[in-house]
Enzyme design. Structure first.
Site, PDB file in Angstrom:
ATOM      1  N   ASN A  49       0.718  -1.368  -0.024  1.00 40.48           N
ATOM      2  CA  ASN A  49      -0.055   0.117  -0.095  1.00 40.48           C
ATOM      3  C   ASN A  49       0.855   1.246   0.020  1.00 40.48           C
ATOM      4  OD1 ASN A  49      -2.443   1.778   0.649  1.00 40.48           O
ATOM      5  ND2 ASN A  49      -1.222   2.051   2.580  1.00 40.48           N
ATOM      6  N   SER A  93      -2.761   3.779  -8.847  1.00 42.62           N
ATOM      7  CA  SER A  93      -3.328   4.860  -8.802  1.00 42.62           C
ATOM      8  C   SER A  93      -4.120   5.237 -10.208  1.00 42.62           C
ATOM      9  CB  SER A  93      -2.749   6.184  -8.534  1.00 42.62           C
ATOM     10  OG  SER A  93      -3.231   7.304  -8.725  1.00 42.62           O
ATOM     11  N   TYR A 109       4.954  10.807  -9.487  1.00 43.70           N
ATOM     12  CA  TYR A 109       4.117   9.849  -8.897  1.00 43.70           C
ATOM     13  C   TYR A 109       3.478   9.089 -10.316  1.00 43.70           C
ATOM     14  CZ  TYR A 109      -0.443   8.765  -6.292  1.00 43.70           C
ATOM     15  OH  TYR A 109      -1.269   8.094  -5.527  1.00 43.70           O
ATOM     16  N   ALA A 110       2.996   9.867 -11.199  1.00 43.18           N
ATOM     17  CA  ALA A 110       2.552   9.171 -12.328  1.00 43.18           C
ATOM     18  C   ALA A 110       3.515   7.975 -12.828  1.00 43.18           C
ATOM     19  CB  ALA A 110       2.064  10.032 -13.363  1.00 43.18           C
ATOM     20  N   ALA A 111       4.804   8.277 -13.051  1.00 44.76           N
ATOM     21  CA  ALA A 111       5.838   7.460 -13.502  1.00 44.76           C
ATOM     22  C   ALA A 111       5.952   6.171 -12.589  1.00 44.76           C
ATOM     23  CB  ALA A 111       7.127   7.942 -13.587  1.00 44.76           C
ATOM     24  N   LYS A 161       3.796   4.972 -10.322  1.00 45.72           N
ATOM     25  CA  LYS A 161       2.298   4.385 -10.592  1.00 45.72           C
ATOM     26  C   LYS A 161       2.291   3.438 -11.796  1.00 45.72           C
ATOM     27  CE  LYS A 161       0.847   5.265  -6.254  1.00 45.72           C
ATOM     28  NZ  LYS A 161       1.162   4.209  -5.126  1.00 45.72           N
TER      29      LYS A 161
HETATM   30  N1  LIG Z   1      -5.535   9.021  -1.333  1.00 43.76           N
HETATM   31  C1  LIG Z   1      -5.800   9.034  -2.610  1.00 43.76           C
HETATM   32  O1  LIG Z   1      -6.444   9.730  -3.101  1.00 43.76           O
HETATM   33  C2  LIG Z   1      -4.998   8.111  -3.357  1.00 43.76           C
HETATM   34  C3  LIG Z   1      -5.297   7.904  -4.674  1.00 43.76           C
HETATM   35  C4  LIG Z   1      -4.711   6.882  -5.559  1.00 43.76           C
HETATM   36  C5  LIG Z   1      -3.875   6.074  -5.010  1.00 43.76           C
HETATM   37  N2  LIG Z   1      -3.504   6.348  -3.939  1.00 43.76           N
HETATM   38  C6  LIG Z   1      -2.556   5.200  -2.965  1.00 43.76           C
HETATM   39  O2  LIG Z   1      -2.935   4.583  -2.092  1.00 43.76           O
HETATM   40  C7  LIG Z   1      -1.766   4.312  -0.990  1.00 43.76           C
HETATM   41  C8  LIG Z   1      -2.248   5.071   0.374  1.00 43.76           C
HETATM   42  O3  LIG Z   1      -2.583   6.303   0.199  1.00 43.76           O
HETATM   43  P1  LIG Z   1      -3.174   7.252   1.073  1.00 43.76           P
HETATM   44  O4  LIG Z   1      -3.701   8.320   0.681  1.00 43.76           O
HETATM   45  O5  LIG Z   1      -3.750   6.211   2.269  1.00 43.76           O
HETATM   46  O6  LIG Z   1      -1.596   7.623   1.873  1.00 43.76           O
HETATM   47  P2  LIG Z   1      -1.431   8.623   3.196  1.00 43.76           P
HETATM   48  O7  LIG Z   1      -0.830   9.943   2.770  1.00 43.76           O
HETATM   49  O8  LIG Z   1      -2.732   8.728   3.938  1.00 43.76           O
HETATM   50  O9  LIG Z   1      -0.168   7.609   3.924  1.00 43.76           O
HETATM   51  C9  LIG Z   1      -0.438   6.453   4.269  1.00 43.76           C
HETATM   52  C10 LIG Z   1       0.733   6.167   5.394  1.00 43.76           C
HETATM   53  O10 LIG Z   1       1.988   6.110   4.795  1.00 43.76           O
HETATM   54  C11 LIG Z   1       2.883   6.325   5.770  1.00 43.76           C
HETATM   55  N3  LIG Z   1       4.283   6.702   5.048  1.00 43.76           N
HETATM   56  C12 LIG Z   1       4.603   7.593   4.569  1.00 43.76           C
HETATM   57  N4  LIG Z   1       5.926   7.649   4.267  1.00 43.76           N
HETATM   58  C13 LIG Z   1       6.313   6.391   4.378  1.00 43.76           C
HETATM   59  C14 LIG Z   1       7.472   5.568   4.464  1.00 43.76           C
HETATM   60  N5  LIG Z   1       8.702   6.164   3.858  1.00 43.76           N
HETATM   61  N6  LIG Z   1       7.363   4.417   5.016  1.00 43.76           N
HETATM   62  C15 LIG Z   1       6.402   3.877   5.697  1.00 43.76           C
HETATM   63  N7  LIG Z   1       5.302   4.561   5.662  1.00 43.76           N
HETATM   64  C16 LIG Z   1       5.134   5.540   5.233  1.00 43.76           C
HETATM   65  C17 LIG Z   1       2.160   7.382   6.319  1.00 43.76           C
HETATM   66  O11 LIG Z   1       2.588   7.609   7.808  1.00 43.76           O
HETATM   67  C18 LIG Z   1       0.707   7.058   6.512  1.00 43.76           C
HETATM   68  O12 LIG Z   1       0.367   6.391   7.673  1.00 43.76           O
HETATM   69  C19 LIG Z   1      -0.723   5.087  -1.868  1.00 43.76           C
HETATM   70  O13 LIG Z   1       0.258   4.226  -2.437  1.00 43.76           O
HETATM   71  C20 LIG Z   1      -1.245   5.937  -2.717  1.00 43.76           C
HETATM   72  O14 LIG Z   1      -0.164   6.369  -3.708  1.00 43.76           O
HETATM   73  C21 LIG Z   1      -3.947   7.166  -2.945  1.00 43.76           C
END
Ligand SMILES: NC(=O)c1ccc[n+]([C@@H]2O[C@H](COP(=O)([O-])OP(=O)(O)OC[C@H]3O[C@@H](n4cnc5c(N)ncnc54)[C@H](O)[C@@H]3O)[C@@H](O)[C@H]2O)c1
Length: 253
Positions: A82, A135, A148-150, A152
């Site tokens: 994740n 994503s 980010y896009a690259a 994902k």
């Molecule tokens: N939220 C969105 O709109 C969205 C959309 C598409 C994809 N995603 C993807 O879903 C996943 C989760 O997204 P989210 O929005 O819940 O994330 P978030 O920003 O809420 O972070 C989730 C967790 O990541 C932890 N984290 C950050 N850097 C870290 C590191 N170096 N090592 C370990 N943990 C770390 C943070 O402490 C946090 O608890 C990601 O891969 C994100 O790219 C999110």
């Protein structure tokens, strides 16, 4: 079978909902994150949850974390990759190379490192599953979010390759591609985009919804339910897929 599930970066956001959903479904769950306090709060909420602090940009940390998860759960059936950071919101020519490296190291290399170490354990599972959080940025170009896009898009190639390499071992690999998800993260993204373009945040939100058929943000609990389904026996012939959950986004802007 009581599934043994490892979720990376699950102390908050989508990962936390995934942890909750698997635990509600009766799984044994191990969760890592860089946020120790967040992990502590989640451990209080979910009895039996095992947590560990891990920086997904640190290969040694990841090595210790995967070993600990397998030891704590007595094996591994489901890996949910994740972890992912948003990175800078600027055009390519303005990206600080150190920021680029950070995004690649957490989103792409971190996922590779966890998966590489998890595979020998998943091979011992009667039904190994790998889920990768990509994503909508993994199927469209995304102005001002190139790093980010690259990464994902890279994760899609990684997932499809995993599916082909590991199918003969009964391991399935699929990617989930969320769109605009409810929560504090998207608020930060909207604010970053507003700053980059000089437009008000409200306008940025409206523009973002204009590009999708269903004018709604994605509920992170629905993403968690999709992850639980993909890890279930009902999904036993689904592998190598990139599954959007995004209100039918047509383009990112
Ligand atoms: N939220 C969105 O709109 C969205 C959309 C598409 C994809 N995603 C993807 O879903 C996943 C989760 O997204 P989210 O929005 O819940 O994330 P978030 O920003 O809420 O972070 C989730 C967790 O990541 C932890 N984290 C950050 N850097 C870290 C590191 N170096 N090592 C370990 N943990 C770390 C943070 O402490 C946090 O608890 C990601 O891969 C994100 O790219 C999110």
């Amino acid at each position: 079978m009581k599934q043994r599930v490892l979720v990376t970066a699950g102390a908050s956001g989508i990962g936390r909902e995934i942890v909750r959903a698997f635990a509600d479904n009766g799984a044994t769950v191990f969760v890592c994150d860089i946020d120790e306090e967040g992990l502590g709060r989640l451990a209080q909420e979910i009895p039996g949850l095992v947590t560990t602090v891990c920086d997904m940009a640190d290969r040694q940390d990841i090595g210790r974390m995967v070993a600990r998860s397998v030891e704590a759960m007595g094996g591994l059936d489901v890996l949910v990759n994740n972890a992912g950071i948003a990175g800078p919101t600027v055009p390519v020519e303005a990206i600080d190379p150190d920021d680029w490296d950070k995004v690649v190291s957490v989103n792409l290399t971190g996922t590779f490192d966890v998966t590489r170490l998890a595979i020998p354990h998943l091979k011992k599972s009667p039904a190994g599953v790998i889920i990768v959080m990509s994503s909508a940025a993994g199927r469209f170009g995304y102005p001002n979010r190139a790093s980010y896009a690259a990464t994902k898009w890279g994760l899609i190639g990684f997932t499809k390759t995993l599916a082909m390499e590991l199918g003969e071992h009964g391991i399935r690999a699929n990617a989930i591609l969320p769109g605009t998800v409810e929560g504090p993260r998207i608020q930060r993204v909207f604010e970053g985009r507003a700053q980059a373009t000089g437009r008000p945040v409200e306008e940025i939100k409206q523009v973002s919804m204009a590009n999708q058929s269903l004018k709604a943000l994605v509920d992170p609990r629905d993403i968690a339910a999709l992850a639980v389904f993909l890890a279930s026996d009902s999904a036993k012939t689904i592998s190598g897929q990139a599954l959007p959950i995004d209100g039918d986004i047509q383009r990112l802007s």
